[in-house]
Write an enzyme that holds these catalytic residues in place. Structure first.
Site, PDB file in Angstrom:
ATOM      1  N   GLY A  51      -5.004  13.609 -12.519  1.00 18.00           N
ATOM      2  CA  GLY A  51      -3.423  14.216 -13.681  1.00 18.00           C
ATOM      3  C   GLY A  51      -2.815  14.942 -12.169  1.00 18.00           C
TER       4      GLY A  51
ATOM      5  CB  CYS B 208      -2.576   1.481 -16.851  1.00 19.17           C
ATOM      6  SG  CYS B 208      -3.507   2.849 -15.840  1.00 19.17           S
TER       7      CYS B 208
ATOM      8  CE  LYS C 245      -3.526  -1.932   2.599  1.00 12.67           C
ATOM      9  NZ  LYS C 245      -4.769  -1.464   3.958  1.00 12.67           N
TER      10      LYS C 245
END
Length: 397
Positions: free
Chosen positions: A122, A85, A20
């Protein structure tokens, strides 16, 4: 996609446990650690690597050098890659292409991400966003809520379109998360390894449309890497040539993305279908020949529509594919044995190379409790909005 000029082998892979945000080492430390693991796995001295392709989404220019310099200062070209991604597999695409063309004999592809908690955002608000055209189409199709995560609205909208078109039950999507947690339980690199019931998944807070919290991938930190080389280089240095990149294709958006008024196409359905078709044609195989697949399950809705875009099951049949257990062990094709982005985690720049790590392990027969028996053909699908899709076929030599 051109015919292969030379055979390209994946001779080494490396990965660190995903975590995480806030629990990881800094990005350059993670990247260097993953690169060293891949080099050690290959048995290759870094001095023999001729080029480095380093992917990340959230980082300053030349962050790739900062990471790879932790492995060595050999003066080689270092190319920084950012393709949302699909960044990790884009780096792999470029490394493979360099070896296949004869430009180099050995290259490294490295991906890492040091993320922060919360939804993706962004980096700049003083210039046009590269997602502007996508947002306009989504706004016209279903509206947009500035208070909700944008990615969830894209993919949740795609899931809603699919449900409306084919009349499936919303909890069919939840079953994908059940599977993801079951698979991740056997992956020491995964962030979420505790199983969840279908009830727990469906009763978690709604994020957007049919998507609940446990149907969305978490922001994650991590790194992964791969060493690719020519057959000649591998023979010269006595390397493991057991895994070959049999075919690979990268696609970007076409007119249907923006003109079809279809949320599934807006999030990359046609990009995926086109890349997959190129790979199958180049390799001379069909989807029925595949043994294992790692696909881009950033949200359960994307895993569902990707089954059909990749041709794993006919259009409109994904619900049956899921309910029959054809997407897991004992079924037709094991999808995301790693736990996928939903449970393993999604450090954007590292995801494509983590998928590579998993599939190479499967083809080597070293995936331990996750092992797909007799795996010989493995398909990787990595998608980035904005957009790019990379589909890679690995073969056991």
């Amino acid at each position: 996609m051109q015919d292969s000029q030379r055979t390209v082998h994946v001779v080494g892979v490396g990965m660190i446990p995903f975590t995480k945000p806030g629990a990881s080492d800094p990005y350059h430390v993670m990247g260097a650690n993953a690169a060293r693991k891949a080099l050690d796995d290959a048995g290759v001295d870094y001095k023999l690597v001729e080029q480095a392709y380093v992917g990340y989404v959230y980082g300053d220019s030349t962050s790739g050098q900062a990471a790879i310099y932790g492995v060595g200062l050999t003066g080689i070209p270092v190319f920084n890659v950012n393709n949302n991604c699909s960044t990790g597999s884009s780096a792999l695409f470029m490394a493979r292409q360099a070896v296949e063309s004869g430009s180099v004999e050995c290259a490294i592809a490295l991906g890492f991400e040091q993320m922060v908690p919360g939804a993706l955002k962004g980096a700049y608000d003083d210039r046009p966003s590269p997602m502007e055209r996508f947002v306009e189409v989504m706004k016209a199709r279903q509206g947009i809520d500035p208070n909700l995560p944008r990615a969830a609205q894209f993919f949740g909208g795609a899931g809603a379109d699919y449900i409306e078109r084919y009349g499936i039950r919303p909890d069919t999507l939840g079953r994908i998360s059940v599977k993801a947690r079951q698979h991740a339980a056997n992956n020491p690199f995964a962030v979420f390894r505790n199983p969840l019931t279908l009830e727990e998944i469906m009763e978690s807070p709604t994020v957007y449309g049919p998507l609940t919290r446990y149907q969305c991938c978490p922001p994650t930190c991590g790194a992964a890497a791969a060493i690719v080389c020519s057959a000649e280089f591998a023979r010269k240095h006595n390397l493991d040539t057991g895994v070959v990149i049999a075919a690979q294709a990268m696609t970007t958006d076409g007119p249907s993305t923006f003109e079809s008024n279809d949320m599934m196409k807006l999030v990359g359905y046609d990009m995926t279908a086109s890349a997959a078709e190129l790979v199958y044609e180049h390799a001379g195989i069909s989807p029925e020949d595949l043994d294992v697949v790692e696909l881009h399950d950033c949200f359960t809705a994307n895993e569902l529509i990707t089954y059909e875009a990749l041709g794993l099951t006919p259009e409109g049949s994904a619900e049956k594919f899921i309910i029959d257990g054809d997407n897991t062990y004992g079924g037709r094709i094991v999808t995301n044995p790693s736990g996928g982005l939903l449970s393993k985690g999604h450090p954007l720049g590292a995801t494509g190379l983590a998928q590579c790590y998993e599939l190479v392990s499967q083809l080597r027969g070293t995936a331990e409790q996750r092992q797909v028996e007799g795996a010989r053909l493995a398909l990787q699908h990595n998608l980035g909005l904005g957009g790019a899709c990379v589909v890679t076929l690995y073969k056991r030599a």
